[in-house]
Design a protein around this motif. Structure first.
Motif, PDB file in Angstrom:
ATOM      1  N   ASN A  22       0.657   8.306   3.254  1.00 35.18           N
ATOM      2  CA  ASN A  22      -0.999   8.109   3.130  1.00 35.18           C
ATOM      3  C   ASN A  22      -1.462   6.905   3.518  1.00 35.18           C
ATOM      4  O   ASN A  22      -2.387   6.447   2.999  1.00 35.18           O
ATOM      5  CB  ASN A  22      -1.289   8.529   1.713  1.00 35.18           C
ATOM      6  CG  ASN A  22      -0.992  10.049   1.266  1.00 35.18           C
ATOM      7  OD1 ASN A  22      -1.409  10.825   2.006  1.00 35.18           O
ATOM      8  ND2 ASN A  22      -0.284  10.286   0.167  1.00 35.18           N
ATOM      9  N   LEU A  53       0.953  -1.333  -0.035  1.00 30.73           N
ATOM     10  CA  LEU A  53       0.144  -0.059   0.144  1.00 30.73           C
ATOM     11  C   LEU A  53       0.937   1.266  -0.027  1.00 30.73           C
ATOM     12  O   LEU A  53       0.651   2.224  -0.728  1.00 30.73           O
ATOM     13  CB  LEU A  53      -0.992  -0.053   1.206  1.00 30.73           C
ATOM     14  CG  LEU A  53      -1.923  -0.983   1.047  1.00 30.73           C
ATOM     15  CD1 LEU A  53      -2.872  -1.108   2.459  1.00 30.73           C
ATOM     16  CD2 LEU A  53      -3.093  -0.880   0.150  1.00 30.73           C
ATOM     17  N   ARG A  54       1.894   0.995   0.593  1.00 29.55           N
ATOM     18  CA  ARG A  54       2.744   2.312   0.771  1.00 29.55           C
ATOM     19  C   ARG A  54       3.440   2.623  -0.353  1.00 29.55           C
ATOM     20  O   ARG A  54       3.573   3.787  -0.915  1.00 29.55           O
ATOM     21  CB  ARG A  54       3.776   2.177   1.837  1.00 29.55           C
ATOM     22  CG  ARG A  54       3.333   2.288   3.291  1.00 29.55           C
ATOM     23  CD  ARG A  54       4.580   2.211   4.291  1.00 29.55           C
ATOM     24  NE  ARG A  54       3.944   2.411   5.661  1.00 29.55           N
ATOM     25  CZ  ARG A  54       4.310   1.663   6.459  1.00 29.55           C
ATOM     26  NH1 ARG A  54       5.197   0.646   6.455  1.00 29.55           N
ATOM     27  NH2 ARG A  54       3.566   1.744   7.749  1.00 29.55           N
ATOM     28  N   SER A 105      -5.606   9.702  -6.418  1.00 24.94           N
ATOM     29  CA  SER A 105      -5.573   9.430  -7.708  1.00 24.94           C
ATOM     30  C   SER A 105      -6.350   8.228  -8.180  1.00 24.94           C
ATOM     31  O   SER A 105      -6.636   7.394  -7.373  1.00 24.94           O
ATOM     32  CB  SER A 105      -4.426   9.703  -8.574  1.00 24.94           C
ATOM     33  OG  SER A 105      -3.679   8.512  -8.455  1.00 24.94           O
ATOM     34  N   GLN A 107      -7.183   2.262  -8.396  1.00 26.63           N
ATOM     35  CA  GLN A 107      -7.058   1.118  -9.115  1.00 26.63           C
ATOM     36  C   GLN A 107      -6.075   0.214  -8.830  1.00 26.63           C
ATOM     37  O   GLN A 107      -6.477  -1.081  -8.420  1.00 26.63           O
ATOM     38  CB  GLN A 107      -6.949   1.406 -10.667  1.00 26.63           C
ATOM     39  CG  GLN A 107      -7.829   1.934 -11.304  1.00 26.63           C
ATOM     40  CD  GLN A 107      -7.683   2.259 -12.849  1.00 26.63           C
ATOM     41  OE1 GLN A 107      -6.856   3.161 -13.279  1.00 26.63           O
ATOM     42  NE2 GLN A 107      -7.887   1.246 -13.749  1.00 26.63           N
ATOM     43  N   GLU A 108      -4.886   0.516  -8.291  1.00 25.76           N
ATOM     44  CA  GLU A 108      -3.845  -0.259  -7.839  1.00 25.76           C
ATOM     45  C   GLU A 108      -4.343  -1.086  -6.666  1.00 25.76           C
ATOM     46  O   GLU A 108      -4.051  -2.208  -6.229  1.00 25.76           O
ATOM     47  CB  GLU A 108      -2.464   0.330  -7.863  1.00 25.76           C
ATOM     48  CG  GLU A 108      -1.892   0.590  -9.186  1.00 25.76           C
ATOM     49  CD  GLU A 108      -0.462   1.225  -8.776  1.00 25.76           C
ATOM     50  OE1 GLU A 108       0.332   0.449  -8.235  1.00 25.76           O
ATOM     51  OE2 GLU A 108      -0.451   2.235  -9.722  1.00 25.76           O
ATOM     52  N   ILE A 109      -4.805  -0.113  -5.564  1.00 19.83           N
ATOM     53  CA  ILE A 109      -5.168  -0.764  -4.319  1.00 19.83           C
ATOM     54  C   ILE A 109      -6.210  -1.807  -4.373  1.00 19.83           C
ATOM     55  O   ILE A 109      -6.212  -2.864  -3.819  1.00 19.83           O
ATOM     56  CB  ILE A 109      -5.683   0.521  -3.526  1.00 19.83           C
ATOM     57  CG1 ILE A 109      -4.646   1.496  -3.295  1.00 19.83           C
ATOM     58  CG2 ILE A 109      -6.413  -0.046  -2.204  1.00 19.83           C
ATOM     59  CD1 ILE A 109      -5.274   2.992  -2.436  1.00 19.83           C
ATOM     60  N   LYS A 147      -5.791   6.116 -10.544  1.00 22.83           N
ATOM     61  CA  LYS A 147      -4.736   5.318 -10.800  1.00 22.83           C
ATOM     62  C   LYS A 147      -4.171   4.357  -9.449  1.00 22.83           C
ATOM     63  O   LYS A 147      -4.338   3.259  -9.347  1.00 22.83           O
ATOM     64  CB  LYS A 147      -3.416   5.752 -11.289  1.00 22.83           C
ATOM     65  CG  LYS A 147      -3.313   5.579 -12.757  1.00 22.83           C
ATOM     66  CD  LYS A 147      -2.180   6.087 -13.124  1.00 22.83           C
ATOM     67  CE  LYS A 147      -1.336   4.567 -14.142  1.00 22.83           C
ATOM     68  NZ  LYS A 147      -0.415   5.042 -14.770  1.00 22.83           N
ATOM     69  N   GLU A 148      -4.127   5.263  -8.344  1.00 19.72           N
ATOM     70  CA  GLU A 148      -3.797   4.625  -7.113  1.00 19.72           C
ATOM     71  C   GLU A 148      -5.044   3.774  -6.561  1.00 19.72           C
ATOM     72  O   GLU A 148      -4.745   2.565  -5.999  1.00 19.72           O
ATOM     73  CB  GLU A 148      -3.276   5.587  -6.106  1.00 19.72           C
ATOM     74  CG  GLU A 148      -2.178   6.455  -6.183  1.00 19.72           C
ATOM     75  CD  GLU A 148      -1.737   7.517  -5.353  1.00 19.72           C
ATOM     76  OE1 GLU A 148      -0.852   8.326  -5.543  1.00 19.72           O
ATOM     77  OE2 GLU A 148      -2.726   7.733  -4.523  1.00 19.72           O
ATOM     78  N   ILE A 185       2.385   2.146  -3.158  1.00 22.40           N
ATOM     79  CA  ILE A 185       1.166   2.747  -4.383  1.00 22.40           C
ATOM     80  C   ILE A 185       0.871   4.246  -3.854  1.00 22.40           C
ATOM     81  O   ILE A 185       0.948   5.022  -4.890  1.00 22.40           O
ATOM     82  CB  ILE A 185      -0.326   1.884  -4.126  1.00 22.40           C
ATOM     83  CG1 ILE A 185       0.117   0.390  -4.582  1.00 22.40           C
ATOM     84  CG2 ILE A 185      -1.447   2.499  -4.857  1.00 22.40           C
ATOM     85  CD1 ILE A 185      -1.382  -0.442  -4.241  1.00 22.40           C
ATOM     86  N   VAL A 186       0.775   4.547  -2.628  1.00 21.48           N
ATOM     87  CA  VAL A 186       0.090   5.984  -2.377  1.00 21.48           C
ATOM     88  C   VAL A 186       1.111   6.556  -1.434  1.00 21.48           C
ATOM     89  O   VAL A 186       0.875   7.732  -1.262  1.00 21.48           O
ATOM     90  CB  VAL A 186      -1.185   5.873  -1.527  1.00 21.48           C
ATOM     91  CG1 VAL A 186      -2.143   5.456  -2.427  1.00 21.48           C
ATOM     92  CG2 VAL A 186      -0.854   5.050  -0.167  1.00 21.48           C
ATOM     93  N   PRO A 194      -5.737   7.558  -0.904  1.00 23.46           N
ATOM     94  CA  PRO A 194      -5.454   7.821  -2.441  1.00 23.46           C
ATOM     95  C   PRO A 194      -5.739   9.357  -2.694  1.00 23.46           C
ATOM     96  O   PRO A 194      -6.490   9.834  -2.164  1.00 23.46           O
ATOM     97  CB  PRO A 194      -6.338   6.616  -3.100  1.00 23.46           C
ATOM     98  CG  PRO A 194      -7.371   6.775  -2.131  1.00 23.46           C
ATOM     99  CD  PRO A 194      -7.274   6.875  -0.649  1.00 23.46           C
TER     100      PRO A 194
END
Ligand SMILES: Cc1cc2nc3c(=O)[nH]c(=O)nc-3n(C[C@H](O)[C@H](O)[C@H](O)COP(=O)(O)OP(=O)(O)OC[C@H]3O[C@@H](n4cnc5c(N)ncnc54)[C@H](O)[C@@H]3O)c2cc1C
Lengths: 361, 474
Positions: free
Chosen positions: B13, B5-6, B43, B48-50, B45-46, B8-9, B41
């Motif tokens: 965050n 998670l880190r 964005s 989506q990745e999460i 995109k973030e 990604i964001v 998050p």
């Protein structure tokens, strides 16, 4: 953790309906973003500590101390929860359990050593005068951080013929209740004794925090003199000067939301600055400068960031001069100001003195 | 999990600290259940990745706006990730010529309206929580407010959505047109989905022109039934006020305490508002006044002065939190809350609730959007006394039974969440399997806000820890 202080605020804690109306204009939440930094969360954390659902850790402590006690949340709270008082109580319990900030503990020690918050070599402004109408109390921040401004304030009082006398000050201790420590009874006795010696009937304060402390702190219940903030005195006087410049005013939380003195400073300003421009957020909705509640000592960057935002709001009015009447606010704004920002920042009394001496327009 | 998670964001965050887990484990409901981690998050995109990550690892994800929901819809029953969407708070586009705006989900209702004002438009749903609640939360709960009688609920304003699905795919639903007849209106399915079908990451919202003028009125009634009759008659006359609100004695006394409002403490008052062009609504206002008088109202005030109107409305928007000040040892527990019946059944509903309160020896205040048939119930409870909770629960059961008997619905505007799920399941008995099927198509691994709505626990009271210090619990 034992939560003796929080126990007496149980009603307020339970009355909170968690509507989050207090998120609106919570300056700390605006800076930090995490819900846990907002006012509602401080009530929830207090509840959790009180009921033993959570035990203190670094972030819980940080969150409870990341609050200027500006009480904007109390204005927004329709259930009238005394948020700032709950936060103070939570801090008291945290400190009691050993979770304090070193910067705050140091202040206590410094006062013991030097009589002032900063542990600086004692400065005394000597204007002793027997039989004066007012005993004057200037407070630590003015004396040790905004000395030039304070000197101007005293000049003004002299020029206006106000009969006052200084006393041998020690810190009023107001800040300690805010950061979870107990204020010194001994210091309070010293101050009362000093005031008594002057035989003055009124106590004049320049600092809103001191003003509030003398008015509200049980240690000063038997003070026996009328307490005035300097704006209350200035409101009654006339000044032989005017400025044509556009001026705005920042309400210090201790003067405004905590003491209900909104109109008085405006009345003073109106006497010499006809081109007055309010900030969008003013009076009970004035954003905090970020200096209060011990935040400047323990979370300096957070504190300055809040001051930057508030300063920008002053600039957005188109004002050339930002006035306030609080050494703490003044100090924080000056620290936040960038060189390219043209706005000038003064205490009202300081500005008046400069105006009378022709040093500003 | 934290590491991914880190990545990604960003470190700043993500938090699994006790402080954040405790705070993000509650909203404005009675429930408390902590997530394992909170992510903020910034964005699409973030997000989506999460979701891709969570879907792969089968970790629950609960989207969250301001956490002002009153039935626990944002409380993570199964722990997992809470997705705080408040960083995504940009207004992307305002197009008065096309009558829509495009916003990120974390935009706050009132802030959107502040930006729209100079264009002469507004976003009509007017929840009392509008100063804090987010567009995402409003759509997910189909929020509405006192102006819904004329301008509709959030669902009526949702033209299009961008949604991140459970598997991380980004899809576009609906259109940017005022009307559409192009098949399934999936954007409408997202309305009221309470975070169980996807994460809304952008909304295209229909705007309405700001009415030029308005006027507000207030009428007092010695008896509650008189006020109920007045409401029914106003609607039957074919008048469409822009708001028509009812407050009972408990509500009146509470705002008197909280705001020092100084209202006469009678059994009921109604507030009404008409808007548009003065010449036309003056006629309607006078008609309403006449109906109120015929039903026994006294002391009727009508004003078109902005300050006075604001004062009249302030009373209304403060009731919810103010009711917790009604009596020293009582707090307001969010239960039942927004029951709704056909407008003509309103007097029966209100009288029934008061009877239920009497019979169970508890206090229930009632107020709400009378013109929509919606009644808010303020259950005032001594939170420490378990016996009182028992009687309260019984009263809640009885109130919902009454609502169903009157042909009403479990929730008019706050959503189902945890607290209302048992009653919702009774009301929609024959639809539960269909809904589970829909959920499965959108979210095969059941990661999105699991165990809510049709899948929520049977007993709301024991579904989570309560956020009150109840001494004993059954
Ligand atoms: C004092 C008070 C007054 C209120 N008055 C009203 C009123 O008049 N009318 C009314 O309708 N409601 C009212 N409410 C209830 C509440 O404010 C609304 O339901 C509001 O819409 C919730 O918004 P939120 O941002 O707080 O959402 P949250 O409470 O954070 O979340 C609500 C639901 O939305 C989901 N969600 C949030 N964002 C997204 C997203 N982007 N994508 C997918 N799902 C999402 C969450 O998972 C959750 O299920 C009131 C609440 C309070 C406390």
């Amino acid at each position: 953790m034992k939560t003796k202080a929080l126990e007496s605020w149980e009603k307020d804690i339970l009355r909170c309906i968690r509507c989050a109306y207090c998120f609106v204009d919570c300056p700390v939440l605006k800076e930090l973003g995490w819900e846990s930094a907002g006012a509602r969360s401080k009530i929830i954390l207090s509840y959790g500590l009180k009921e033993g659902e959570i035990e203190p850790n670094q972030l819980i402590k940080d969150r409870l101390f990341q609050c200027c006690l500006c009480a904007q949340c109390e204005i927004n709270c329709p259930a009238k929860v005394k948020v700032a008082s709950v936060v103070r109580a939570a801090r008291r319990d945290l400190v009691e359990a050993g979770h304090y900030f070193e910067a705050h503990r140091m202040m206590k020690e410094m006062i013991k050593k030097t009589g002032n918050l900063y542990g600086e070599e004692r400065k005394d402004f000597h204007y002793p005068k027997l039989g004066a109408e007012f005993a004057l109390f200037v407070g630590c921040v003015g004396k040790y951080r905004e000395e030039e401004s304070l000197k101007r304030t005293l000049e003004l009082l002299k020029e206006l013929g106000v009969s006052f006398t200084t006393i041998e000050e020690v810190c009023c201790g107001g800040v300690f209740g805010d950061v979870g420590f107990e204020a010194s009874q001994e210091d309070a006795e010293h101050i009362k004794e000093e005031i008594k010696k002057t035989k003055a009937k009124k106590l004049l304060t320049t600092c809103p925090m001191c003003y509030r402390t003398f008015k509200e702190d049980p240690r000063f219940k038997d003070l026996g003199v009328e307490v005035l903030h300097i704006t209350q005195l200035l409101e009654k006087l006339e000044f032989p000067v005017k400025t044509e410049r556009i001026v705005t005013y920042h309400d210090p939380c201790d003067l405004g939301r905590h003491s209900d003195l909104y109109q008085v400073p405006r009345n003073v300003i109106r006497k010499f600055a006809p081109n007055f421009q309010e900030m969008v957020k003013n009076r009970e909705n004035a954003h905090c400068c970020g200096a209060g509640g011990g935040v400047r000592g323990s979370f300096t960057r957070l504190s300055i960031n809040m001051a930057k935002k508030r300063l920008q709001e002053a600039i957005d009015t188109g004002a050339e001069v930002l006035l306030t009447e609080c050494a703490s606010c003044l100090h924080n704004f000056k620290n936040a100001k960038k060189r390219k920002q043209k706005i000038e920042i003064y205490n009202i009394s300081e500005f008046l003195s400069l105006l009378m001496d022709g040093e500003v327009k | 999990m934290l590491k991914q998670l880190r990545a990604i964001v960003g470190e700043e965050n993500v938090s699994d600290d006790l402080a954040d887990r405790y705070i993000y484990g509650s909203d404005a409901s009675i429930h408390q259940s902590s997530p394992s981690v909170v992510v903020r998050p910034g964005s699409i995109k973030e997000i989506q990745e999460i979701l891709r990550f969570a879907n792969r690892e089968k970790i629950p994800v609960v989207p969250r706006g301001a956490g002002t929901g009153e039935s626990g819809s944002a409380v993570p029953l199964d722990g997992g990730i809470v997705l705080d969407l408040k960083r995504m708070d940009k207004i992307l586009e305002i197009r008065p010529q096309d009558m829509f705006c495009r916003v990120e989900p974390g935009v706050i209702n009132d802030e959107l309206n502040r930006e729209l004002k100079p264009y002469g438009f507004f976003f009509p749903p007017t929840p009392a929580s509008g100063k804090v609640c987010t567009i995402g939360g409003m759509i997910a709960n189909n929020a509405s407010g006192m102006r819904a009688i004329k301008y509709g609920a959030t669902r009526d304003a949702v033209l299009g959505l961008k949604v991140v699905l459970a598997n991380g795919d980004l899809v576009r639903m609906g259109t940017s047109t005022i009307i559409q007849a192009s098949g399934y209106q999936l954007e409408r399915l997202m309305v009221g989905s309470e975070g169980t079908l996807g994460v809304m990451v952008e909304a295209t919202l229909r705007l309405k022109p700001l009415p030029e003028e308005r006027a507000v009125g207030r009428a007092l009634f010695y008896e509650l039934s008189q006020a109920g009759d007045a409401v029914s008659k106003i609607i039957t006359e074919g008048i469409v006020p822009s708001a028509l609100e009812l407050m009972d004695e408990v509500a009146i006394k509470s705002v008197n305490k909280a705001l020092k409002a100084g209202l006469p403490e009678v059994e009921a008052l109604i507030l009404f508002e008409c808007d548009g062009i003065k010449a036309s609504f003056n006629h309607e206002i006078q008609k309403i006044k006449k109906i109120c008088e015929d039903c026994g109202a006294f002391d009727i005030i009508i004003s078109d002065n902005p300050e006075e109107m604001e004062k009249l409305w302030e009373v209304r928007s403060s009731i919810f939190p103010a009711t917790s000040m009604y009596k020293e040892d009582r707090i307001r527990a969010t239960l039942a809350e927004d029951i709704t019946v056909p407008v003509s059944r309103l007097p029966e509903l209100v009288e029934g609730i008061h009877r239920i309160a009497r019979e169970n020896g508890i206090i229930i205040g009632t107020y709400g959007h009378a013109g929509e048939g919606l009644i808010h119930t303020a259950f005032l409870v001594n939170p420490r006394v378990s016996d009182e909770w028992d009687r309260t629960r019984k009263a809640v059961d009885e109130v919902f039974a009454l609502v169903q008997h009157l042909g009403g619905t479990t929730s008019g505007e706050h959503g189902i969440g945890i607290s209302k799920a048992p009653y919702f399941k009774k009301e929609r008995k024959e639809l539960l399997e269909l809904m589970r099927g829909i959920k499965k198509v959108f979210d095969p691994h059941n990661i999105l806000n699991p165990h809510k709505l049709m899948d929520a626990p049977e007993d709301f009271f024991t579904a989570t820890k309560l956020r009150y210090p109840v001494k004993e619990r059954r």
